[in-house]
Design a protein around this motif. Structure first.
Motif, PDB file in Angstrom:
ATOM      1  N   GLN A  71      -8.652  -3.952  -6.591  1.00 55.59           N
ATOM      2  CA  GLN A  71      -8.789  -2.609  -7.159  1.00 55.59           C
ATOM      3  C   GLN A  71      -8.325  -1.532  -6.177  1.00 55.59           C
ATOM      4  OE1 GLN A  71      -9.251  -2.395 -10.282  1.00 55.59           O
ATOM      5  NE2 GLN A  71      -9.765  -4.563 -10.486  1.00 55.59           N
ATOM      6  N   GLU A  72      -8.628  -1.704  -4.903  1.00 60.36           N
ATOM      7  CA  GLU A  72      -8.198  -0.728  -3.903  1.00 60.36           C
ATOM      8  C   GLU A  72      -6.680  -0.713  -3.776  1.00 60.36           C
ATOM      9  OE1 GLU A  72      -8.055   2.208  -1.132  1.00 60.36           O
ATOM     10  OE2 GLU A  72      -9.744   1.595  -2.395  1.00 60.36           O
ATOM     11  N   ASP A  73      -6.061  -1.886  -3.812  1.00 56.29           N
ATOM     12  CA  ASP A  73      -4.602  -1.963  -3.709  1.00 56.29           C
ATOM     13  C   ASP A  73      -3.940  -1.276  -4.898  1.00 56.29           C
ATOM     14  OD1 ASP A  73      -2.287  -3.114  -2.183  1.00 56.29           O
ATOM     15  OD2 ASP A  73      -1.934  -4.126  -4.082  1.00 56.29           O
ATOM     16  N   LEU A  74      -4.450  -1.518  -6.096  1.00 59.44           N
ATOM     17  CA  LEU A  74      -3.862  -0.903  -7.285  1.00 59.44           C
ATOM     18  C   LEU A  74      -4.086   0.603  -7.302  1.00 59.44           C
ATOM     19  CD1 LEU A  74      -4.720  -3.542 -10.050  1.00 59.44           C
ATOM     20  CD2 LEU A  74      -2.632  -3.309  -8.698  1.00 59.44           C
ATOM     21  N   ARG A  75      -5.232   1.050  -6.775  1.00 63.86           N
ATOM     22  CA  ARG A  75      -5.501   2.496  -6.710  1.00 63.86           C
ATOM     23  C   ARG A  75      -4.484   3.205  -5.823  1.00 63.86           C
ATOM     24  NH1 ARG A  75     -11.099   1.367  -7.252  1.00 63.86           N
ATOM     25  NH2 ARG A  75     -11.285   0.942  -5.016  1.00 63.86           N
ATOM     26  N   LYS A  76      -4.070   2.553  -4.746  1.00 60.04           N
ATOM     27  CA  LYS A  76      -3.092   3.160  -3.840  1.00 60.04           C
ATOM     28  C   LYS A  76      -1.812   3.532  -4.578  1.00 60.04           C
ATOM     29  CE  LYS A  76      -4.491   0.568   0.297  1.00 60.04           C
ATOM     30  NZ  LYS A  76      -4.063  -0.501   1.249  1.00 60.04           N
ATOM     31  N   PHE A  77      -1.493   2.751  -5.602  1.00 58.26           N
ATOM     32  CA  PHE A  77      -0.243   2.964  -6.338  1.00 58.26           C
ATOM     33  C   PHE A  77      -0.486   3.577  -7.716  1.00 58.26           C
ATOM     34  CE2 PHE A  77       0.612  -0.379  -3.249  1.00 58.26           C
ATOM     35  CZ  PHE A  77       1.788   0.070  -2.676  1.00 58.26           C
ATOM     36  N   ASN A  78      -1.715   4.032  -7.949  1.00 58.08           N
ATOM     37  CA  ASN A  78      -2.068   4.675  -9.229  1.00 58.08           C
ATOM     38  C   ASN A  78      -1.746   3.789 -10.426  1.00 58.08           C
ATOM     39  OD1 ASN A  78      -2.942   7.188  -8.019  1.00 58.08           O
ATOM     40  ND2 ASN A  78      -0.768   7.616  -7.627  1.00 58.08           N
ATOM     41  N   ILE A  79      -2.020   2.507 -10.281  1.00 59.66           N
ATOM     42  CA  ILE A  79      -1.746   1.550 -11.353  1.00 59.66           C
ATOM     43  C   ILE A  79      -3.009   1.336 -12.176  1.00 59.66           C
ATOM     44  CG2 ILE A  79      -1.133  -0.852 -11.868  1.00 59.66           C
ATOM     45  CD1 ILE A  79       0.614  -0.835  -9.366  1.00 59.66           C
ATOM     46  N   GLU A  80      -2.906   1.547 -13.480  1.00 59.62           N
ATOM     47  CA  GLU A  80      -3.994   1.221 -14.387  1.00 59.62           C
ATOM     48  C   GLU A  80      -4.003  -0.285 -14.609  1.00 59.62           C
ATOM     49  OE1 GLU A  80      -3.872   3.730 -17.954  1.00 59.62           O
ATOM     50  OE2 GLU A  80      -2.430   4.975 -16.860  1.00 59.62           O
ATOM     51  N   HIS A  81      -5.213  -0.868 -14.719  1.00 60.31           N
ATOM     52  CA  HIS A  81      -5.304  -2.326 -14.806  1.00 60.31           C
ATOM     53  C   HIS A  81      -6.228  -2.739 -15.939  1.00 60.31           C
ATOM     54  CE1 HIS A  81      -6.616  -6.418 -12.991  1.00 60.31           C
ATOM     55  NE2 HIS A  81      -5.474  -6.558 -13.617  1.00 60.31           N
TER      56      HIS A  81
END
Length: 284
Positions: A71-81
């Motif tokens: 979740q932290e990695d995806l937040r860095k790139f503003n990726i919705e999951h």
């Protein structure tokens, strides 16, 4: 520009060594191994987001000790999951990668992801979001087929990351607009690239290409197969280069709305990434 990426998310444990070990030998990596979020669709989504697009990732990860890391990695790139295994305790797909510093080649050990029989409202997701395209990597085939059918119904372009041939992928092909395949993507009934291009054409795919590492890309232009040179670089690490290529292709296709220029720019980005270790350092 917003894209929907559906496919695999992995935990990559990445060692870099001077040379691959011989049988019954042990070698030490240069430093402590990197632990990275990976997977074809995931790396493509990260690349697309890094270049300036908005990405929505659908994959299966589940509840495990790596969840907060993901979740932290995806937040860095503003990726919705959207997690297909959100309410399950699941072991992640673990990929062990060993790269040799001699030429950037790598060996990969991984486990097969489980299929998830869960309801997934692809229609609702597409109604809530105005996606410019869908990118599929061939994993979670049932869900990929649902998304591809819905995208076709809405006239949303579908990009296939054809890393390798997978059972059931022939059901996806009639819904695909752009097929970007590796050399390893070969149906059992095809014996070469010419037959592969013919087969994809028969499925109604107009835009198709085969990437071949450092060798020129082959793409179909009308009745002719054309070679597209790729930048010459001294590779440090080729991990994720194909995934990065697909993410960059999606980004530049939506910028240029032109197949060949998008291939050219994607090749530049992928070649640049190969000059750095791992799948994230090139972005810095």
């Amino acid at each position: 520009m917003k894209g929907l990426f559906l496919g695999l998310t992995t935990i990559d444990i990445h060692h870099i060594v001077d040379q691959f070990p011989r049988p019954d030998n042990k070698v030490k990596s240069h430093d402590a191994p990197d632990i990275l979020i990976g997977g074809p669709a995931t790396n493509a989504a990260v690349t697309y987001s890094h270049l300036g697009g908005r990405a929505h990732l659908v994959s299966a990860f589940g509840q495990n000790i790596f969840n907060s890391f993901l979740q932290e990695d995806l937040r860095k790139f503003n990726i919705e999951h959207h997690d297909l295994a959100a309410h399950r305790e699941e072991k992640p797909v673990i990929t062990s990668v060993v790269t040799t510093s001699e030429n950037g080649d790598r060996t990969i050990f991984t486990n097969q992801p489980a299929e998830y029989d869960v309801s997934f409202d692809s229609r609702g997701l597409m109604e809530e979001n105005q996606f410019d395209f869908v990118l599929l990597d061939g994993f979670y085939m049932q869900k990929a087929h649902e998304v591809a059918c819905e995208a076709r119904r809405r006239d949303i372009p579908v990009i296939l990351d054809g890393g390798s041939w997978k059972d059931g992928i022939e059901r996806l092909l009639p819904h695909v607009n752009y097929a970007i395949c590796s050399e390893k993507f070969m149906p059992p009934w095809c014996s070469g690239k010419k037959e592969l291009f013919s087969y994809l054409s028969e499925k109604g795919i107009r835009h198709m290409a085969i990437t071949r590492g450092g060798k020129p890309i082959l793409y179909k232009d009308g009745f002719d197969v054309v070679e597209l040179p790729v930048p010459e670089v001294k590779p440090v690490d080729t991990l994720g280069a194909g995934d990065i290529f697909h993410g960059a292709f999606a980004y530049y296709l939506n910028r240029f709305h032109d197949f060949v220029p998008a291939l050219e720019k994607a090749a530049e980005v992928a070649a640049h990434s190969c000059q750095f270790a791992g799948t994230r350092v090139w972005m810095q």
